[in-house]
Each structure stands twice: as C-alpha cells, then as structure tokens.
Design a protein around this motif. Structure first.
Motif, PDB file in Angstrom:
ATOM      1  N   GLY A 196      35.571  67.620 -21.580  1.00 17.86           N
ATOM      2  CA  GLY A 196      36.378  66.611 -20.907  1.00 17.86           C
ATOM      3  C   GLY A 196      36.701  65.487 -21.873  1.00 17.86           C
ATOM      4  O   GLY A 196      35.849  65.086 -22.679  1.00 17.86           O
ATOM      5  N   TYR A 197      37.933  64.995 -21.828  1.00 13.15           N
ATOM      6  CA  TYR A 197      38.346  63.942 -22.759  1.00 13.15           C
ATOM      7  C   TYR A 197      39.287  62.979 -22.056  1.00 13.15           C
ATOM      8  O   TYR A 197      40.353  63.375 -21.596  1.00 13.15           O
ATOM      9  N   VAL A 235      40.762  57.984 -11.732  1.00 16.12           N
ATOM     10  CA  VAL A 235      41.645  59.140 -11.565  1.00 16.12           C
ATOM     11  C   VAL A 235      41.701  59.941 -12.868  1.00 16.12           C
ATOM     12  O   VAL A 235      41.668  61.175 -12.856  1.00 16.12           O
ATOM     13  N   SER A 236      41.793  59.240 -14.005  1.00 20.15           N
ATOM     14  CA  SER A 236      41.798  59.932 -15.297  1.00 20.15           C
ATOM     15  C   SER A 236      40.513  60.729 -15.491  1.00 20.15           C
ATOM     16  O   SER A 236      40.534  61.859 -16.000  1.00 20.15           O
ATOM     17  N   ILE A 237      39.397  60.142 -15.082  1.00 19.20           N
ATOM     18  CA  ILE A 237      38.120  60.858 -15.161  1.00 19.20           C
ATOM     19  C   ILE A 237      38.132  62.050 -14.205  1.00 19.20           C
ATOM     20  O   ILE A 237      37.661  63.142 -14.531  1.00 19.20           O
ATOM     21  N   GLY A 238      38.725  61.837 -13.020  1.00 18.00           N
ATOM     22  CA  GLY A 238      38.799  62.909 -12.032  1.00 18.00           C
ATOM     23  C   GLY A 238      39.576  64.113 -12.534  1.00 18.00           C
ATOM     24  O   GLY A 238      39.204  65.264 -12.254  1.00 18.00           O
ATOM     25  N   VAL A 239      40.654  63.871 -13.269  1.00 14.07           N
ATOM     26  CA  VAL A 239      41.445  64.963 -13.839  1.00 14.07           C
ATOM     27  C   VAL A 239      40.554  65.842 -14.721  1.00 14.07           C
ATOM     28  O   VAL A 239      40.665  67.070 -14.703  1.00 14.07           O
ATOM     29  N   GLU A 240      39.669  65.204 -15.479  1.00 11.59           N
ATOM     30  CA  GLU A 240      38.795  65.964 -16.368  1.00 11.59           C
ATOM     31  C   GLU A 240      37.666  66.649 -15.609  1.00 11.59           C
ATOM     32  O   GLU A 240      37.214  67.735 -15.991  1.00 11.59           O
ATOM     33  N   LEU A 241      37.218  66.045 -14.511  1.00  8.35           N
ATOM     34  CA  LEU A 241      36.108  66.617 -13.748  1.00  8.35           C
ATOM     35  C   LEU A 241      36.494  67.888 -13.005  1.00  8.35           C
ATOM     36  O   LEU A 241      35.624  68.639 -12.556  1.00  8.35           O
TER      37      LEU A 241
END
Length: 819
Positions: free
Chosen positions: A312-313, A376-382
């Motif tokens: 994840g990035y 949300v950006s973290i959610g995309v990676e999760l």
C-alpha cells in the motif's frame, strides 16, 4: 557444553519439551530437550541435536537452547555469541541476540526462502496441554485436480481480496507431471516467473498467489507463507545524484535498516534530509547507487512485479478524484485492483468501517475535511488488504486533533499486523510509533530506535522534540551525530541485532549483472535482466471501468461541461453580427469580397474548434499525474487509460459538433454543396478538428510537468495554428510544408472544399493591354471542390489524431519506473 545422554529421538519420559524439524516435507522424529543446554546443527562435534549433513540451510551450529525456570527453553540464534548464516525467524522477526523464550506451538524458520527453509516446531511437553499447535495447511495432489482460490468450495482456500474465486488449477498429465493453469485476474508466479497460461511445476516449486507463497513438496502442496508478516531489510543504501553544477551529491548515505512485521516506523528529519527519497527506496520506486532492499528475503526491486498488489502506498498528494463520492472512489478503485468475481460492496463496506467514514460514504470527496480526505486515500489502499504500507506526509496540514486521530488510525492498522512506514514532520504523537528513523542533511542516519529513547540519545532534557532539529542544523553536527550513532549500543541493539543476513542473495544478484558496489542507473529503470513479468490486466474490463469513472467526473461538473459545449457555438454566433453578407451563398453580382469573407468565417470555425479541443483536454493527464502514477504502479494499462479518456471526450466532441452544426444552420444560409449535404460535412469536419485538437492537447498534457505549464502553453499552441492555416498568409516554400503539421490547414481546407470557395471568386478583370487582374483572393488547389480533396483533408486530420495518440502513449510509457 551439556550433552544429552540420549539419542536425538524422544525419550521414554513424556514430560520434557521437544522439537520437530520439517525440511520441505521431510520430518525428523521429535528431539527431546532434557538437559540445561542443547545445540542444534549439522556438525556432530559441535552439537547434540544433529540434523542430516545435506540439510545445507542449517548451519554447523544453528541454534542454542538454554533451559529457564526448569521448564521452558530460550532459543538463541547460532552459538549464542555469533549468529548463524541463515538466521532464525519467528513470524518473520529475527530472533534477537538475547534469545527468544519459547512457547508451546512456536514455529521457528531457518532462512527466509520457503523453497529451502527448515521449520522448527517447539512443544513444551508431550503431555496434552489443552493447546493444539497450528498445523501447516496442505493438500495432496494425488487424488484429483486441485482448485486454488478464494471460493468456499476451493480445494485449497486462499482468503485474500487479490485472489480470484478460481485462481488456479493443478492437474496431472499423462506423463505424471503436475500442470498449473492460471485462471486469475492478478496472476500466478512460479519460481519468480509469471505463468502465461499453464506451466509444469516440480518438487520445491515456489508458487506465489496474491500474498500466499506455496511450495510443492513431493505430491503435497503446502502453504508455506500466508503473507501476513512482512519485513524489510535495507542494506547499505547509497543514492548519489548530480546537482545543478554537474557534481555528485549524496542524498542517501549508507543506511541499513531492519523493519520487522507489525512495526509502525516514522521517518523524520529536517527539510531536504532525504525522508521521501528513503521511503521511495524502501518502497522500491527509487533507484539506488549502492545497496538493496529485501522484502521477506527477496530483492524488492527485482521482484517488484510480484509484490505490486501487496504494497500500500499513499503519496503526499491525494490519489483520488475529488468529483466522486467516497463510496464511488472506493468502488472504482476496487474494480481496478481486485478480481471481477469479488464482492465489491462487501469489501468497500469493510474498508469504510476501517477508515471510520461510513456516515460520509455519499459525500463528494471535495467536500471532505483534510483528515477525512487522507482517510479516503488510505481506504483506497486498504481495499487489497496490503500488509506493507507506506505513507508520505499523511498528517501534513492537519490540526493537532486530526493529527492525533490519523496517528491513532495508523497505530490500529499496525496492531492488526501491518508493517507501516510513515514520513512525517509532525512529531507531537510520534510516541505511538514503534521505531523512529531520524535523518540529517545529506541523508545521514542519525538515529534508529524507540521514539522514547531518542531524547536520551540526543541528550535533550527539555522533552521538546524540536530541539533535536536545532542541534542538527549544521552538516558537521549531522555527520558527528551519525558517526556517534553508528558506534553506539543503539545501533547494535536496533540495527545489527535485527538485520537479516543476505549473503546468498547478494551473490545471486551479482551473478545477474547487478553490481551493488558500483552501479550507475539511468532514469528509474531497474537494472535486472530477470525481473518477473508484470501481470497484464483485462484491457476491456479496465477500459469500461475507467470510462465509467471518467464519464461520471466529466458529466458531474455541469458548469464546466456547459462552458465546453457552448464556447464554440457562441463564438460562431457572434460572426453574424460582424459581417453584412451571407458568406456561403454565391451572389449574382460576383461580389469580390465574398470568397475572402467566406474563408474568414471558415477560419473562425476552425479556430473555435481547435480552441475548445485544446482548452478542454490540456490538463486532463497532468492534473491527475499522481493518481495515474499510483494506479500504474499497481496494474493500470496505458491503453485502457487513454481509451477511457478518448471515449468520454469523443462523446463530448459529438455533442460539441452537433451544437456547432445547429448554430451554423441557424445563423448562416447553407451553400449548395454538391459533394455531401452541408450539415453532414460541417459535422464531420468539426468533429475531426476538435478530436484531433483533443489528442494534440493530451499529448502536450502528457509531456508537461504541471498544470501551470499546460495553461501557459495554450497561446503558444494556438499561434502556429493561426499563422499556418493558409488564410491570413499564402503558404509558400517552407511555410507550405510546415502548414501540413498543423490541424488548422486541413480543417480550413475541408471547410473550404465543402463550400467551394474557388467558385465564389469572380472572373479576372481583363485590362485593355490584355493583362488580367484577379479581384479578391486567388484560386487555390487547397479548396478544390472534389471528393479526392475532401477525403485527403479528412484523412490527414485522422492521421494527426493517430500520431498524437501514439506520442501520448510513448510519453506515458516513459514515465514507468519498471519496464
């Protein structure tokens, strides 16, 4: 050394602890631990727990068992003073020098490669203790074909979002060979090579499916590593770049780091210290002049294509489209990254709960607060459930309260088993991290260890973390502190004692032609020759998903869309107020101004078309460069990306052309076109002109570095179109050939052919001396009213479009870090 008086097998007593060893399915009988000290290895003269001599992964003296409290044993790597060659790992964490107190069911690995590691399993007693150690999940291949996948009915179930329901099937052919066939969206790798269709697998073959690593042991397939414990080992990282004067400048200076599974690591330091560069190197997207990064014992850059979906990035800039709702952003990202047979709504719902945005799922991203936007950006990676997570300045610009909430979220994710690496300037909540990396100017490592002990190392009595930055303002202070750290017990305790040894991997890498001690990288391309092939996603599936997403973004911005649609019609409408004659109808009095007026009006048509094409697409690629880079790093196909752009913009072009035709029919009298109905000819020419301009704009957008550059280039792009259109000036000599490179030349030519501009020019006036004077503009072959001429103009506009598209593709391709 206290020798056991018995053989290696379990004695009659059933109260003592014992160990079993599993070497790729070859299991040694239980070895009882009864003495106060035991040694395990291959050399009978050094150890009492002897393994076969051909178990080369095991050292002569691999481990030392010392009894504590007359019951359990503490295990030391090597002989207690010196580590073994391949190390002892538990959950991918290297056993520290002070040893590991064993618990019933502990599984210790010798080495890191599932193809050759040996598993030591510790049992505290032969008497049933009420605890059943976890067993290695495996399945026999002898009875029937085996389905591997996420489906509940799969023979060997692999539960991960990146795994397809029916990911792969293993069958047996007439020769007795095992054949693995890939049916997945995200691919299968066998011995670090991508499977294209089917391949033969043999004993000890390493099969990578999503995060899982499986090994074929004889006729049994074993899940060797479920991929839930990821560690990084960075060895002697050095990065040298050229400064503006052409001199070498070191920005990462000989850094070695062990980052173990489940650790939350913060990279801090002054501006320009190299934090983001170091993170990019650990992530595998930045090259090194020397050194390497290993992920679970494998060279990360060499094997990046295997790990694309497992990392994840979250870059510093947001990687989501702000005109989507939260749930739309997550759903489209899930469709791009996950298999088509997965339950997208279930995954998105779980992710919304993880990032605590369930109540905001229908809110447009652009209406969220800064902290929510980062979530949300973290959610995309999760979505893909990565176990290794990188974040660059996720708390930048957040107030103290939001900063704390963000750090609490990351702490929670780390506690769930993820390895998290964070670049940050905010140090208020740094104590939530497990490890702190402090970089000084020039990329010097000044500290690595627990955040709470940093104050002691830097001799800061105030308790204010900012004082560390003040004390390291000069490069001399930085160098001195870095050297002090390297000579300190902190370096020994936090780096040397935990850094995995990879002598064998270094040798293998050097054999492929990569010299770790003297490497000069050009651009960002990886230097290896044996890099695993990248998994190619479904072009059709990605194109549909990207087109849906881009269409929603374009048509949701109604004001901008309305401006785009009405700009050309309004401009064309204004012409009728500026002229006094009908420009496209031939009058009986042979007006000498008619042809030039008609040509001027057609020139405005062309300019309006080119303007809306350029202005509408000049930002379309550069404005989402960060999103593109992140999605391309995972699995984004360039063709799918560009096709999705053109598919939506083609629809917009259709609507623009339709409105232009309606405006022209309303505001101007139609000419008597003998080649094709005037309305149809205008529509085709307008469409081809706008679409060629859009492709030209996309090409420029792919070549510039930021939106400012794109906007600044708009006048410069229009000027040649005006000058070389052939209307303001007669194109002769070199100008004639330069005009072929412009869209305007062929657009005006097509319009002029349709209205037959040459037919509007009156006959020359014959003077008494016999000479002739041409009233108005001279006739031109450019406007020759024939099907051949019209077809050439249209075909060249199409050729322009294709050339611009090809160049755009090449420009986007050159941005790739990996080939």
């Amino acid at each position: 050394m206290n020798q056991s008086s018995s053989s290696n097998t379990v004695l009659e007593s059933n109260l003592n602890p014992y160990i079993t060893l599993n070497n790729q399915g070859i299991i040694l009988p239980g070895m009882e631990l009864s003495a106060s000290e035991h040694r395990l290895g291959r050399d009978p003269t050094m150890v009492d727990l002897v393994v076969p001599n051909d178990w080369n992964i095991v050292s002569r003296c691999q481990g030392l068992f010392i009894r504590e409290d007359n019951h359990n044993y503490r295990l030391f790597d090597g002989n207690g003073a010196r580590r073994s060659s391949n190390g002892l790992f538990i959950n991918n964490k290297l056993i520290p020098l002070h040893g590991h107190l064993l618990s019933n069911g502990d599984r210790i690995q010798i080495g890191q490669n599932p193809r050759d590691w040996v598993i030591i399993e510790y049992h505290s007693s032969q008497v049933h203790s009420g605890f059943t150690p976890p067993k290695t999940q495996s399945i026999s291949l002898l009875e029937k074909p085996i389905i591997l996948g996420r489906d509940e009915n799969a023979d060997l179930r692999l539960e991960a979002p990146t795994v397809s329901r029916k990911h792969a099937v293993i069958t047996k052919n007439s020769k007795g060979d095992y054949i693995l066939t890939d049916y997945s969206a995200n691919g299968v790798f066998v011995n670090e090579k991508k499977v294209n269709g089917s391949c033969v697998i043999s004993h000890n073959s390493l099969i990578t499916i999503g995060p899982y690593r499986l090994v074929l042991q004889g006729h049994k397939l074993v899940i060797a590593d479920p991929g839930d414990n990821i560690r990084l080992d960075a060895f002697n990282l050095i990065r040298v770049v050229k400064d503006q004067e052409g001199k070498d400048r070191t920005i990462i200076n000989d850094i070695s780091l062990p980052i173990e599974p489940g650790q939350f690591v913060a990279l801090v330091g002054g501006s320009g210290a190299g934090k983001s560069t170091l993170m990019g190197t650990l992530l595998g997207i930045q090259p090194t002049t020397q050194g390497a990064v290993f992920i679970n014992g494998e060279d990360l850059r060499q094997n990046f294509n295997i790990y694309r979906n497992q990392i994840g990035y979250v870059p510093q800039k947001d990687i989501i489209h702000k005109d989507l709702t939260v749930i739309e952003a997550l759903e489209y990202s899930a469709k791009l990254r996950l298999p088509p047979d997965i339950n997208i709504r279930e995954i998105v719902s779980k992710t919304l709960d993880q990032i605590e945005l369930v109540d905001y799922k229908n809110i447009l991203v652009k209406n969220l607060s800064g902290g929510q936007l980062k979530r949300v950006s973290i959610g995309v990676e999760l979505l893909a459930d990565p176990k290794l997570f990188f974040l660059d300045e996720p708390t930048s610009g957040l107030d103290p309260g939001l900063d704390k909430k963000m750090m609490e979220l990351l702490r929670k994710l780390a506690d769930e088993g993820r390895t998290i690496i964070l670049v940050t300037h905010a140090t208020t909540n740094i104590s939530m991290c497990d490890r702190l990396v402090f970089l000084g100017r020039g990329g010097h490592l000044c500290y690595y260890g627990e955040p709470q002990k940093a104050m002691d190392f830097f001799n800061i009595s105030s308790g204010n973390f900012a004082d560390i930055y003040i004390n390291l303002e000069t490069i001399e202070a930085v160098i001195n502190k870095a050297q002090e750290f390297k000579n300190s017990s902190y370096y020994q305790d936090n780096i040397k004692d935990h850094l995995s040894q990879k002598h064998t991997t270094y040798s293998m890498a050097n054999n492929t032609g990569y010299n770790f001690t003297n490497t000069s990288l050009k651009g960002n391309k990886i230097p290896y020759q044996s890099t695993p092939e990248k998994v190619k996603p479904s072009l059709l599936k990605q194109t549909i998903t990207l087109t849906q997403r881009y269409g929603k973004i374009i048509f949701r911005d109604k004001i901008n869309l309305l401006i785009s649609l009405l700009t050309a019609p309004i401009g064309i409408s204004l012409i009728s107020f500026a002229i006094k004659i009908e420009p496209f109808t031939i009058e009986s009095d042979n007006n000498p101004k008619l042809a030039s007026t008609a040509l001027s009006v057609l020139f405005v048509f062309t300019c309006a078309n080119i303007w809306v094409g350029l202005s509408g697409a000049l930002q379309e690629i550069v404005k989402e460069a960060d999103i593109y880079f992140r999605e391309r790093l995972v699995n984004l196909d360039i063709f799918a990306y560009l096709f999705s752009k053109l598919s939506v913009l083609k629809l917009v072009t259709f609507l623009q052309s339709l409105l232009i035709v309606l405006t022209i029919l309303i505001r101007f009298a139609s000419p008597n076109s003998e080649l094709i109905p005037w309305s149809m000819g205008v529509f085709i020419t307008s469409f081809l002109t706008i679409f060629a301009s859009i492709n030209f704009a996309l090409m420029v957008s792919a070549g510039v570095k930021n939106i400012t550059q794109a906007n600044s280039l708009l006048p410069l792009l229009l000027i040649p179109q005006i000058i070389f259109s052939g209307v303001l000036f007669t194109m002769e000599d070199a100008g004639k050939y330069l005009s072929w490179l412009t869209i305007s030349r062929w657009s005006v030519g097509a319009y002029g052919t349709l209205v037959d501009v040459n037919a509007m020019i009156p006959e020359p006036i014959i003077l008494p001396d016999g000479s002739a004077i041409a009233p108005g503009i001279p006739e031109s072959l450019v406007y020759d009213s024939t099907w051949h001429n019209l077809a050439i103009n249209w075909l060249v506009l199409m050729l322009h479009t294709l050339i611009y598209f090809a160049i755009t593709f090449i420009l986007q391709r050159r941005k790739d870090i990996y080939g």
